[in-house]
Scaffold this active site. Sequence first.
Site, PDB file in Angstrom:
ATOM      1  N   ASN A  35      69.418  20.524  13.774  1.00  0.00           N
ATOM      2  CA  ASN A  35      70.120  20.171  15.012  1.00  0.00           C
ATOM      3  C   ASN A  35      70.621  18.730  14.995  1.00  0.00           C
ATOM      4  O   ASN A  35      70.875  18.154  16.040  1.00  0.00           O
ATOM      5  CB  ASN A  35      69.158  20.392  16.187  1.00  0.00           C
ATOM      6  CG  ASN A  35      69.879  20.838  17.430  1.00  0.00           C
ATOM      7  OD1 ASN A  35      71.092  21.086  17.394  1.00  0.00           O
ATOM      8  ND2 ASN A  35      69.174  20.922  18.523  1.00  0.00           N
ATOM      9  N   SER A 124      58.297  18.002  28.890  1.00  0.00           N
ATOM     10  CA  SER A 124      59.462  18.060  29.787  1.00  0.00           C
ATOM     11  C   SER A 124      59.024  18.313  31.211  1.00  0.00           C
ATOM     12  O   SER A 124      58.004  18.977  31.462  1.00  0.00           O
ATOM     13  CB  SER A 124      60.361  19.213  29.320  1.00  0.00           C
ATOM     14  OG  SER A 124      61.301  19.543  30.318  1.00  0.00           O
ATOM     15  N   TYR A 149      62.156  28.198  26.388  1.00  0.00           N
ATOM     16  CA  TYR A 149      62.071  26.809  25.928  1.00  0.00           C
ATOM     17  C   TYR A 149      60.993  26.057  26.710  1.00  0.00           C
ATOM     18  O   TYR A 149      60.097  25.433  26.137  1.00  0.00           O
ATOM     19  CB  TYR A 149      63.438  26.107  26.098  1.00  0.00           C
ATOM     20  CG  TYR A 149      63.308  24.621  26.250  1.00  0.00           C
ATOM     21  CD1 TYR A 149      63.028  23.816  25.153  1.00  0.00           C
ATOM     22  CD2 TYR A 149      63.411  24.018  27.507  1.00  0.00           C
ATOM     23  CE1 TYR A 149      62.854  22.451  25.307  1.00  0.00           C
ATOM     24  CE2 TYR A 149      63.241  22.655  27.661  1.00  0.00           C
ATOM     25  CZ  TYR A 149      62.956  21.883  26.561  1.00  0.00           C
ATOM     26  OH  TYR A 149      62.772  20.538  26.719  1.00  0.00           O
ATOM     27  N   LYS A 153      56.878  24.400  25.933  1.00  0.00           N
ATOM     28  CA  LYS A 153      56.308  23.088  26.288  1.00  0.00           C
ATOM     29  C   LYS A 153      54.971  23.281  27.023  1.00  0.00           C
ATOM     30  O   LYS A 153      54.001  22.563  26.765  1.00  0.00           O
ATOM     31  CB  LYS A 153      57.280  22.297  27.168  1.00  0.00           C
ATOM     32  CG  LYS A 153      58.590  21.946  26.510  1.00  0.00           C
ATOM     33  CD  LYS A 153      58.414  20.957  25.368  1.00  0.00           C
ATOM     34  CE  LYS A 153      59.728  20.562  24.734  1.00  0.00           C
ATOM     35  NZ  LYS A 153      59.566  19.800  23.487  1.00  0.00           N
ATOM     36  N   ASN A 209      74.288  20.369  28.764  1.00  0.00           N
ATOM     37  CA  ASN A 209      73.839  19.390  29.754  1.00  0.00           C
ATOM     38  C   ASN A 209      75.013  18.611  30.334  1.00  0.00           C
ATOM     39  O   ASN A 209      76.064  18.475  29.713  1.00  0.00           O
ATOM     40  CB  ASN A 209      72.813  18.442  29.126  1.00  0.00           C
ATOM     41  CG  ASN A 209      71.586  19.196  28.649  1.00  0.00           C
ATOM     42  OD1 ASN A 209      71.289  19.225  27.464  1.00  0.00           O
ATOM     43  ND2 ASN A 209      70.888  19.830  29.561  1.00  0.00           N
ATOM     44  N   PHE A 228      78.269  23.344  38.685  1.00  0.00           N
ATOM     45  CA  PHE A 228      77.603  24.625  38.980  1.00  0.00           C
ATOM     46  C   PHE A 228      76.989  24.611  40.380  1.00  0.00           C
ATOM     47  O   PHE A 228      75.807  24.367  40.539  1.00  0.00           O
ATOM     48  CB  PHE A 228      76.524  24.905  37.928  1.00  0.00           C
ATOM     49  CG  PHE A 228      77.046  25.001  36.516  1.00  0.00           C
ATOM     50  CD1 PHE A 228      78.231  25.655  36.216  1.00  0.00           C
ATOM     51  CD2 PHE A 228      76.327  24.432  35.454  1.00  0.00           C
ATOM     52  CE1 PHE A 228      78.699  25.740  34.901  1.00  0.00           C
ATOM     53  CE2 PHE A 228      76.785  24.518  34.148  1.00  0.00           C
ATOM     54  CZ  PHE A 228      77.971  25.173  33.869  1.00  0.00           C
ATOM     55  N   ASP A 306      68.847  27.088  37.852  1.00  0.00           N
ATOM     56  CA  ASP A 306      68.887  25.708  38.353  1.00  0.00           C
ATOM     57  C   ASP A 306      68.160  25.609  39.692  1.00  0.00           C
ATOM     58  O   ASP A 306      68.268  26.504  40.533  1.00  0.00           O
ATOM     59  CB  ASP A 306      70.345  25.246  38.566  1.00  0.00           C
ATOM     60  CG  ASP A 306      70.990  24.754  37.284  1.00  0.00           C
ATOM     61  OD1 ASP A 306      70.249  24.510  36.311  1.00  0.00           O
ATOM     62  OD2 ASP A 306      72.222  24.612  37.259  1.00  0.00           O
TER      63      ASP A 306
HETATM   64  N1  UFG Z   1      75.699  20.856  35.481  1.00  0.00           N
HETATM   65  C1  UFG Z   1      76.982  21.159  35.897  1.00  0.00           C
HETATM   66  N2  UFG Z   1      77.913  21.443  34.942  1.00  0.00           N
HETATM   67  C2  UFG Z   1      77.631  21.425  33.608  1.00  0.00           C
HETATM   68  C3  UFG Z   1      76.324  21.101  33.204  1.00  0.00           C
HETATM   69  C4  UFG Z   1      75.369  20.836  34.159  1.00  0.00           C
HETATM   70  O1  UFG Z   1      77.281  21.190  37.092  1.00  0.00           O
HETATM   71  O2  UFG Z   1      78.520  21.703  32.800  1.00  0.00           O
HETATM   72  C5  UFG Z   1      74.697  20.534  36.499  1.00  0.00           C
HETATM   73  C6  UFG Z   1      73.539  21.499  36.501  1.00  0.00           C
HETATM   74  O3  UFG Z   1      73.831  22.626  37.294  1.00  0.00           O
HETATM   75  C7  UFG Z   1      72.429  20.640  37.074  1.00  0.00           C
HETATM   76  C8  UFG Z   1      72.781  19.232  36.590  1.00  0.00           C
HETATM   77  O4  UFG Z   1      74.149  19.275  36.219  1.00  0.00           O
HETATM   78  O5  UFG Z   1      72.519  20.660  38.473  1.00  0.00           O
HETATM   79  C9  UFG Z   1      71.962  18.794  35.415  1.00  0.00           C
HETATM   80  O6  UFG Z   1      72.024  19.807  34.415  1.00  0.00           O
HETATM   81  P1  UFG Z   1      71.538  19.558  32.924  1.00  0.00           P
HETATM   82  O7  UFG Z   1      71.782  20.825  32.177  1.00  0.00           O
HETATM   83  O8  UFG Z   1      72.122  18.304  32.400  1.00  0.00           O
HETATM   84  O9  UFG Z   1      69.976  19.286  33.103  1.00  0.00           O
HETATM   85  P2  UFG Z   1      68.824  20.229  33.697  1.00  0.00           P
HETATM   86  O10 UFG Z   1      68.182  19.439  34.790  1.00  0.00           O
HETATM   87  O11 UFG Z   1      69.293  21.581  34.019  1.00  0.00           O
HETATM   88  O12 UFG Z   1      67.925  20.385  32.409  1.00  0.00           O
HETATM   89  C10 UFG Z   1      67.010  19.412  32.077  1.00  0.00           C
HETATM   90  C11 UFG Z   1      66.755  19.368  30.578  1.00  0.00           C
HETATM   91  C12 UFG Z   1      66.021  20.600  30.104  1.00  0.00           C
HETATM   92  C13 UFG Z   1      64.827  20.875  30.977  1.00  0.00           C
HETATM   93  C14 UFG Z   1      65.267  20.974  32.398  1.00  0.00           C
HETATM   94  C15 UFG Z   1      64.146  21.262  33.365  1.00  0.00           C
HETATM   95  O13 UFG Z   1      67.969  19.256  29.875  1.00  0.00           O
HETATM   96  O14 UFG Z   1      65.559  20.351  28.792  1.00  0.00           O
HETATM   97  O15 UFG Z   1      65.850  19.711  32.773  1.00  0.00           O
HETATM   98  O16 UFG Z   1      63.281  20.184  33.481  1.00  0.00           O
HETATM   99  F1  UFG Z   1      64.224  22.035  30.628  1.00  0.00           F
END
Ligand code: UFG
Length: 350
Positions: A35, A124, A149, A153, A209, A228, A306
Amino acid sequence: MRVLVTGGNGYIGSHTSLALIEAGHDVVIADSFINSKRTVLPRLEAIAGRSIPLHDIDLTDAAATDRLFADGNFDAVIHFAGLKAVGESVQKPIEYYRNNIDSTLSVVEAMKKHGVGKFVFSSSATVYGEKAPVPYREDFEYLQSSNPYGQTKVMIERILTDTAAAASAATTDDETTPEWRIALLRYFNPVGSHPSGTIGEDPQGIPNNLMPYLSQVAVGRRDHLTIFGNDYPTPDGTCQRDYIHVMDLAAGHVAALNHLDKQTDPVRAYNLGTGNGTSVLELVAAFSQAVGHDLPYQFGARRAGDIAANWADPTRANTELGWQATHTIEQMCEDTWRWQSANPTGFPDA
Ligand code: UFG
Protein backbone atom coordinates in the site's frame (compact mmCIF):
# COMPACT_ATOMS: atom_id res chain seq x y z
CA MET A 1 15.83 3.01 21.63
CA ARG A 2 16.14 0.81 18.57
CA VAL A 3 12.60 0.78 17.22
CA LEU A 4 11.05 -1.48 14.60
CA VAL A 5 8.40 0.50 12.72
CA THR A 6 6.12 -1.84 10.80
CA GLY A 7 4.38 -0.10 7.91
CA GLY A 8 6.98 2.64 8.28
CA ASN A 9 6.83 3.40 4.57
CA GLY A 10 3.15 4.36 4.77
CA TYR A 11 1.49 7.69 5.52
CA ILE A 12 1.46 7.76 9.32
CA GLY A 13 4.40 5.36 9.64
CA SER A 14 6.71 7.55 7.55
CA HIS A 15 5.89 10.70 9.50
CA THR A 16 6.34 8.85 12.79
CA SER A 17 9.67 7.38 11.66
CA LEU A 18 10.96 10.90 11.11
CA ALA A 19 9.70 12.07 14.50
CA LEU A 20 11.42 9.10 16.16
CA ILE A 21 14.72 9.84 14.44
CA GLU A 22 14.45 13.49 15.42
CA ALA A 23 13.88 12.39 19.03
CA GLY A 24 17.13 10.40 18.94
CA HIS A 25 15.81 6.88 18.34
CA ASP A 26 17.22 4.35 15.85
CA VAL A 27 14.55 3.37 13.35
CA VAL A 28 14.30 0.16 11.35
CA ILE A 29 11.36 -0.06 8.96
CA ALA A 30 9.51 -3.22 7.90
CA ASP A 31 7.13 -2.81 4.96
CA SER A 32 5.61 -5.01 2.27
CA PHE A 33 4.88 -2.14 -0.15
CA ILE A 34 1.37 -3.44 -0.79
CA ASN A 35 0.00 0.00 0.00
CA SER A 36 2.97 2.32 -0.45
CA LYS A 37 5.54 3.20 -3.09
CA ARG A 38 9.24 2.40 -2.90
CA THR A 39 10.03 6.04 -3.70
CA VAL A 40 8.94 7.12 -0.20
CA LEU A 41 12.14 5.94 1.51
CA PRO A 42 14.66 8.13 -0.36
CA ARG A 43 12.56 11.17 0.49
CA LEU A 44 12.42 10.14 4.12
CA GLU A 45 16.18 9.69 4.13
CA ALA A 46 16.65 13.12 2.55
CA ILE A 47 14.62 14.76 5.33
CA ALA A 48 16.32 12.70 8.04
CA GLY A 49 19.79 13.29 6.57
CA ARG A 50 20.74 9.65 7.05
CA SER A 51 19.99 6.23 5.66
CA ILE A 52 17.15 4.26 7.20
CA PRO A 53 17.27 0.45 7.11
CA LEU A 54 14.17 -1.04 5.52
CA HIS A 55 13.17 -4.71 5.34
CA ASP A 56 10.84 -5.74 2.54
CA ILE A 57 8.79 -8.27 4.44
CA ASP A 58 5.24 -9.57 4.66
CA LEU A 59 4.57 -9.87 8.39
CA THR A 60 1.92 -12.54 7.88
CA ASP A 61 4.98 -14.74 7.19
CA ALA A 62 5.73 -15.77 10.78
CA ALA A 63 9.08 -17.41 9.94
CA ALA A 64 10.34 -14.31 8.13
CA THR A 65 9.15 -12.12 11.00
CA ASP A 66 10.99 -14.33 13.48
CA ARG A 67 14.20 -14.00 11.45
CA LEU A 68 13.79 -10.22 11.44
CA PHE A 69 13.64 -10.22 15.24
CA ALA A 70 16.47 -12.75 15.62
CA ASP A 71 18.83 -10.31 13.91
CA GLY A 72 17.12 -7.07 14.90
CA ASN A 73 18.06 -6.32 18.50
CA PHE A 74 14.94 -4.22 18.85
CA ASP A 75 13.98 -2.46 22.08
CA ALA A 76 10.46 -1.61 20.96
CA VAL A 77 7.95 -2.00 18.13
CA ILE A 78 5.50 0.50 16.66
CA HIS A 79 3.00 -1.47 14.62
CA PHE A 80 1.31 0.39 11.76
CA ALA A 81 1.27 -2.35 9.13
CA GLY A 82 -2.23 -3.34 8.11
CA LEU A 83 -5.02 -2.89 5.61
CA LYS A 84 -7.13 0.16 6.39
CA ALA A 85 -9.94 0.87 3.93
CA VAL A 86 -13.33 0.61 5.63
CA GLY A 87 -15.37 0.03 2.43
CA GLU A 88 -12.93 -2.51 1.00
CA SER A 89 -12.98 -4.41 4.28
CA VAL A 90 -16.73 -4.93 3.89
CA GLN A 91 -16.11 -6.42 0.41
CA LYS A 92 -13.07 -8.50 1.46
CA PRO A 93 -13.47 -9.41 5.13
CA ILE A 94 -11.33 -12.55 4.99
CA GLU A 95 -8.43 -10.64 3.46
CA TYR A 96 -8.69 -8.03 6.22
CA TYR A 97 -8.94 -10.50 9.09
CA ARG A 98 -6.18 -12.66 7.65
CA ASN A 99 -3.78 -9.82 6.98
CA ASN A 100 -4.31 -7.63 10.04
CA ILE A 101 -4.66 -10.36 12.64
CA ASP A 102 -1.99 -12.72 11.24
CA SER A 103 0.62 -10.00 10.90
CA THR A 104 0.02 -8.80 14.46
CA LEU A 105 0.22 -12.37 15.79
CA SER A 106 3.53 -12.91 13.97
CA VAL A 107 4.94 -9.72 15.47
CA VAL A 108 3.70 -10.41 19.00
CA GLU A 109 4.94 -14.01 18.88
CA ALA A 110 8.36 -12.86 17.72
CA MET A 111 8.43 -10.16 20.41
CA LYS A 112 7.63 -12.73 23.08
CA LYS A 113 10.24 -15.15 21.80
CA HIS A 114 12.94 -12.50 21.58
CA GLY A 115 12.09 -10.73 24.82
CA VAL A 116 10.87 -7.42 23.37
CA GLY A 117 7.99 -6.06 25.49
CA LYS A 118 7.54 -2.44 24.42
CA PHE A 119 4.76 -2.08 21.88
CA VAL A 120 2.82 0.85 20.46
CA PHE A 121 -0.22 -0.12 18.44
CA SER A 122 -1.93 1.86 15.72
CA SER A 123 -5.57 1.62 16.75
CA SER A 124 -8.55 3.75 15.79
CA ALA A 125 -11.48 5.68 17.17
CA THR A 126 -13.58 3.17 15.28
CA VAL A 127 -13.27 0.81 18.29
CA TYR A 128 -15.82 2.96 20.14
CA GLY A 129 -18.54 1.69 17.82
CA GLU A 130 -21.53 3.60 16.55
CA LYS A 131 -23.39 4.18 19.77
CA ALA A 132 -20.76 5.74 22.03
CA PRO A 133 -21.55 9.26 23.25
CA VAL A 134 -19.33 12.15 22.12
CA PRO A 135 -16.63 12.98 23.13
CA TYR A 136 -15.11 9.49 23.20
CA ARG A 137 -13.21 8.55 26.34
CA GLU A 138 -10.80 5.64 26.76
CA ASP A 139 -12.72 4.17 29.69
CA PHE A 140 -15.81 3.55 27.54
CA GLU A 141 -16.66 -0.08 27.05
CA TYR A 142 -16.02 -0.71 23.38
CA LEU A 143 -17.32 -3.90 21.97
CA GLN A 144 -17.50 -3.71 18.26
CA SER A 145 -17.07 -1.78 15.10
CA SER A 146 -19.50 -1.69 12.20
CA ASN A 147 -16.99 -2.96 9.65
CA PRO A 148 -14.32 -5.68 9.40
CA TYR A 149 -11.45 -3.17 9.31
CA GLY A 150 -12.57 -1.66 12.61
CA GLN A 151 -13.28 -5.08 14.00
CA THR A 152 -9.64 -6.10 13.39
CA LYS A 153 -8.61 -3.14 15.57
CA VAL A 154 -10.99 -4.25 18.34
CA MET A 155 -9.68 -7.83 18.09
CA ILE A 156 -6.03 -6.80 18.10
CA GLU A 157 -6.57 -4.60 21.17
CA ARG A 158 -8.07 -7.71 22.82
CA ILE A 159 -5.19 -9.96 21.72
CA LEU A 160 -2.65 -7.52 23.16
CA THR A 161 -4.59 -7.12 26.41
CA ASP A 162 -4.87 -10.90 26.86
CA THR A 163 -1.18 -11.39 26.04
CA ALA A 164 -0.06 -8.85 28.63
CA ALA A 165 -2.46 -10.23 31.24
CA ALA A 166 -1.19 -13.78 30.74
CA ALA A 167 2.41 -12.64 31.16
CA SER A 168 1.57 -10.72 34.37
CA ALA A 169 -0.20 -13.73 35.85
CA ALA A 170 2.30 -16.33 34.70
CA THR A 171 4.57 -18.34 36.93
CA THR A 172 6.47 -19.36 33.88
CA ASP A 173 9.92 -20.68 33.32
CA ASP A 174 9.82 -19.21 29.85
CA GLU A 175 12.78 -16.85 30.18
CA THR A 176 12.04 -14.78 27.14
CA THR A 177 8.51 -13.68 28.12
CA PRO A 178 8.97 -9.94 28.39
CA GLU A 179 7.35 -7.54 30.79
CA TRP A 180 4.81 -6.10 28.39
CA ARG A 181 4.21 -2.38 28.17
CA ILE A 182 1.67 -1.69 25.45
CA ALA A 183 0.12 1.60 24.36
CA LEU A 184 -3.02 1.44 22.21
CA LEU A 185 -3.23 4.69 20.27
CA ARG A 186 -6.73 5.43 19.03
CA TYR A 187 -6.46 7.87 16.17
CA PHE A 188 -9.21 10.18 15.09
CA ASN A 189 -8.90 11.58 11.53
CA PRO A 190 -5.24 12.01 10.48
CA VAL A 191 -4.60 14.64 7.80
CA GLY A 192 -1.80 17.03 6.78
CA SER A 193 1.79 16.43 5.73
CA HIS A 194 5.37 17.04 6.73
CA PRO A 195 6.10 20.79 6.34
CA SER A 196 8.72 20.03 3.64
CA GLY A 197 5.89 19.01 1.29
CA THR A 198 8.00 16.06 0.09
CA ILE A 199 6.06 13.30 1.84
CA GLY A 200 2.33 12.98 2.45
CA GLU A 201 -0.77 10.87 2.02
CA ASP A 202 -0.87 9.06 -1.33
CA PRO A 203 -3.87 6.71 -1.45
CA GLN A 204 -4.09 4.19 -4.25
CA GLY A 205 -7.11 4.56 -6.53
CA ILE A 206 -10.06 6.76 -5.62
CA PRO A 207 -9.58 8.18 -2.13
CA ASN A 208 -12.08 7.03 0.49
CA ASN A 209 -11.29 9.78 2.96
CA LEU A 210 -12.32 13.40 2.81
CA MET A 211 -8.97 15.24 2.89
CA PRO A 212 -7.19 13.29 0.14
CA TYR A 213 -10.33 13.45 -2.02
CA LEU A 214 -10.58 17.19 -1.54
CA SER A 215 -6.91 17.73 -2.32
CA GLN A 216 -7.28 15.68 -5.53
CA VAL A 217 -10.22 17.92 -6.52
CA ALA A 218 -8.02 20.95 -5.82
CA VAL A 219 -5.22 19.62 -8.01
CA GLY A 220 -7.61 18.76 -10.84
CA ARG A 221 -7.56 14.96 -10.60
CA ARG A 222 -11.27 14.84 -9.62
CA ASP A 223 -14.16 16.99 -10.87
CA HIS A 224 -15.82 17.78 -7.60
CA LEU A 225 -16.30 16.55 -4.07
CA THR A 226 -19.52 14.77 -3.20
CA ILE A 227 -20.49 15.57 0.38
CA PHE A 228 -22.15 12.50 1.82
CA GLY A 229 -25.27 13.94 3.44
CA ASN A 230 -26.31 17.42 4.58
CA ASP A 231 -29.24 16.42 6.77
CA TYR A 232 -27.35 15.25 9.85
CA PRO A 233 -28.30 16.68 13.26
CA THR A 234 -25.22 18.92 13.30
CA PRO A 235 -24.95 22.74 13.11
CA ASP A 236 -24.61 22.80 9.28
CA GLY A 237 -26.09 19.38 8.51
CA THR A 238 -22.75 17.77 7.53
CA CYS A 239 -20.78 15.27 9.64
CA GLN A 240 -18.27 16.46 12.23
CA ARG A 241 -14.92 14.77 12.80
CA ASP A 242 -11.81 15.37 14.87
CA TYR A 243 -9.10 16.05 12.26
CA ILE A 244 -5.57 15.77 13.62
CA HIS A 245 -2.35 16.84 11.91
CA VAL A 246 -0.13 13.85 11.11
CA MET A 247 2.84 15.68 12.70
CA ASP A 248 0.89 15.87 15.98
CA LEU A 249 0.00 12.21 15.59
CA ALA A 250 3.67 11.34 15.01
CA ALA A 251 4.65 13.30 18.14
CA GLY A 252 1.98 11.33 20.04
CA HIS A 253 3.72 8.07 19.12
CA VAL A 254 7.07 9.36 20.36
CA ALA A 255 5.43 10.54 23.59
CA ALA A 256 3.72 7.17 24.11
CA LEU A 257 6.93 5.25 23.38
CA ASN A 258 9.01 7.36 25.75
CA HIS A 259 6.36 6.98 28.43
CA LEU A 260 6.21 3.15 28.33
CA ASP A 261 8.75 2.77 31.15
CA LYS A 262 6.55 4.94 33.36
CA GLN A 263 3.30 3.28 32.28
CA THR A 264 1.98 1.44 35.33
CA ASP A 265 -0.65 -0.65 33.51
CA PRO A 266 0.71 -3.27 31.11
CA VAL A 267 -1.78 -2.03 28.52
CA ARG A 268 -3.09 1.52 28.28
CA ALA A 269 -5.28 3.13 25.61
CA TYR A 270 -4.88 6.77 24.55
CA ASN A 271 -7.03 8.89 22.27
CA LEU A 272 -4.98 10.92 19.83
CA GLY A 273 -7.25 13.74 18.74
CA THR A 274 -7.63 17.47 19.22
CA GLY A 275 -10.91 17.38 21.10
CA ASN A 276 -12.61 19.56 18.44
CA GLY A 277 -15.20 18.63 15.84
CA THR A 278 -15.00 20.15 12.35
CA SER A 279 -17.78 19.70 9.79
CA VAL A 280 -17.27 18.66 6.18
CA LEU A 281 -18.36 22.12 5.04
CA GLU A 282 -15.95 23.79 7.47
CA LEU A 283 -13.09 21.65 6.16
CA VAL A 284 -14.02 22.45 2.55
CA ALA A 285 -13.99 26.17 3.41
CA ALA A 286 -10.59 25.93 5.15
CA PHE A 287 -9.09 23.96 2.26
CA SER A 288 -10.47 26.42 -0.30
CA GLN A 289 -8.79 29.17 1.68
CA ALA A 290 -5.46 27.32 1.57
CA VAL A 291 -5.77 26.74 -2.18
CA GLY A 292 -6.88 30.30 -2.85
CA HIS A 293 -10.20 29.63 -4.60
CA ASP A 294 -13.51 27.88 -4.03
CA LEU A 295 -13.59 24.14 -4.67
CA PRO A 296 -16.53 22.50 -6.45
CA TYR A 297 -18.78 20.24 -4.39
CA GLN A 298 -22.24 18.71 -4.52
CA PHE A 299 -24.39 17.23 -1.82
CA GLY A 300 -25.11 13.54 -2.20
CA ALA A 301 -26.72 10.75 -0.21
CA ARG A 302 -25.42 9.71 3.18
CA ARG A 303 -22.63 7.10 3.11
CA ALA A 304 -23.55 3.83 4.78
CA GLY A 305 -21.96 3.46 8.20
CA ASP A 306 -21.18 7.17 8.76
CA ILE A 307 -22.18 8.66 12.09
CA ALA A 308 -23.15 12.30 12.55
CA ALA A 309 -20.32 13.42 14.79
CA ASN A 310 -17.38 12.20 16.79
CA TRP A 311 -14.39 13.72 18.46
CA ALA A 312 -11.91 12.79 21.15
CA ASP A 313 -11.62 13.57 24.77
CA PRO A 314 -7.79 13.77 24.68
CA THR A 315 -7.39 14.48 28.42
CA ARG A 316 -5.63 11.20 29.19
CA ALA A 317 -2.93 11.69 26.55
CA ASN A 318 -2.58 15.34 27.59
CA THR A 319 -2.04 14.55 31.26
CA GLU A 320 -0.25 11.19 31.20
CA LEU A 321 1.86 11.53 28.06
CA GLY A 322 2.35 15.29 28.29
CA TRP A 323 1.22 15.41 24.66
CA GLN A 324 -1.17 17.81 23.01
CA ALA A 325 -2.20 18.43 19.41
CA THR A 326 -1.06 21.93 18.44
CA HIS A 327 -1.81 22.31 14.72
CA THR A 328 -4.90 24.18 13.56
CA ILE A 329 -7.29 23.17 10.78
CA GLU A 330 -5.72 25.94 8.67
CA GLN A 331 -2.24 24.41 9.10
CA MET A 332 -3.60 20.95 8.28
CA CYS A 333 -5.00 22.31 5.00
CA GLU A 334 -1.92 24.37 4.12
CA ASP A 335 0.43 21.44 4.68
CA THR A 336 -1.78 19.00 2.77
CA TRP A 337 -1.93 21.47 -0.10
CA ARG A 338 1.86 22.02 -0.10
CA TRP A 339 2.36 18.26 -0.52
CA GLN A 340 -0.44 17.73 -3.05
CA SER A 341 0.34 20.75 -5.23
CA ALA A 342 4.03 19.81 -5.41
CA ASN A 343 3.17 16.14 -6.05
CA PRO A 344 -0.09 16.14 -8.05
CA THR A 345 0.07 12.39 -8.71
CA GLY A 346 1.65 11.46 -5.38
CA PHE A 347 4.95 9.64 -5.11
CA PRO A 348 6.60 8.63 -8.39
CA ASP A 349 6.30 4.97 -9.38
CA ALA A 350 9.96 4.11 -9.34
N1 UFG B 1 -16.85 12.51 3.21
C1 UFG B 1 -17.53 13.13 2.17
N2 UFG B 1 -17.10 12.90 0.90
C2 UFG B 1 -16.03 12.10 0.61
C3 UFG B 1 -15.34 11.50 1.68
C4 UFG B 1 -15.78 11.70 2.97
O1 UFG B 1 -18.50 13.85 2.39
O2 UFG B 1 -15.71 11.93 -0.56
C5 UFG B 1 -17.29 12.77 4.58
C6 UFG B 1 -17.74 11.51 5.29
O3 UFG B 1 -19.10 11.25 5.01
C7 UFG B 1 -17.49 11.87 6.74
C8 UFG B 1 -16.28 12.81 6.67
O4 UFG B 1 -16.21 13.26 5.32
O5 UFG B 1 -18.58 12.61 7.22
C9 UFG B 1 -15.00 12.13 7.04
O6 UFG B 1 -14.88 10.94 6.27
P1 UFG B 1 -13.51 10.13 6.17
O7 UFG B 1 -13.77 8.97 5.27
O8 UFG B 1 -12.40 11.05 5.83
O9 UFG B 1 -13.27 9.65 7.67
P2 UFG B 1 -14.16 8.72 8.62
O10 UFG B 1 -14.42 9.52 9.85
O11 UFG B 1 -15.32 8.14 7.93
O12 UFG B 1 -13.15 7.52 8.83
C10 UFG B 1 -12.17 7.60 9.78
C11 UFG B 1 -10.96 6.76 9.41
C12 UFG B 1 -11.27 5.28 9.48
C13 UFG B 1 -11.95 4.94 10.78
C14 UFG B 1 -13.16 5.80 10.94
C15 UFG B 1 -13.93 5.54 12.21
O13 UFG B 1 -10.51 7.08 8.11
O14 UFG B 1 -10.05 4.58 9.42
O15 UFG B 1 -12.73 7.18 10.97
O16 UFG B 1 -13.22 5.94 13.33
F1 UFG B 1 -12.33 3.65 10.80
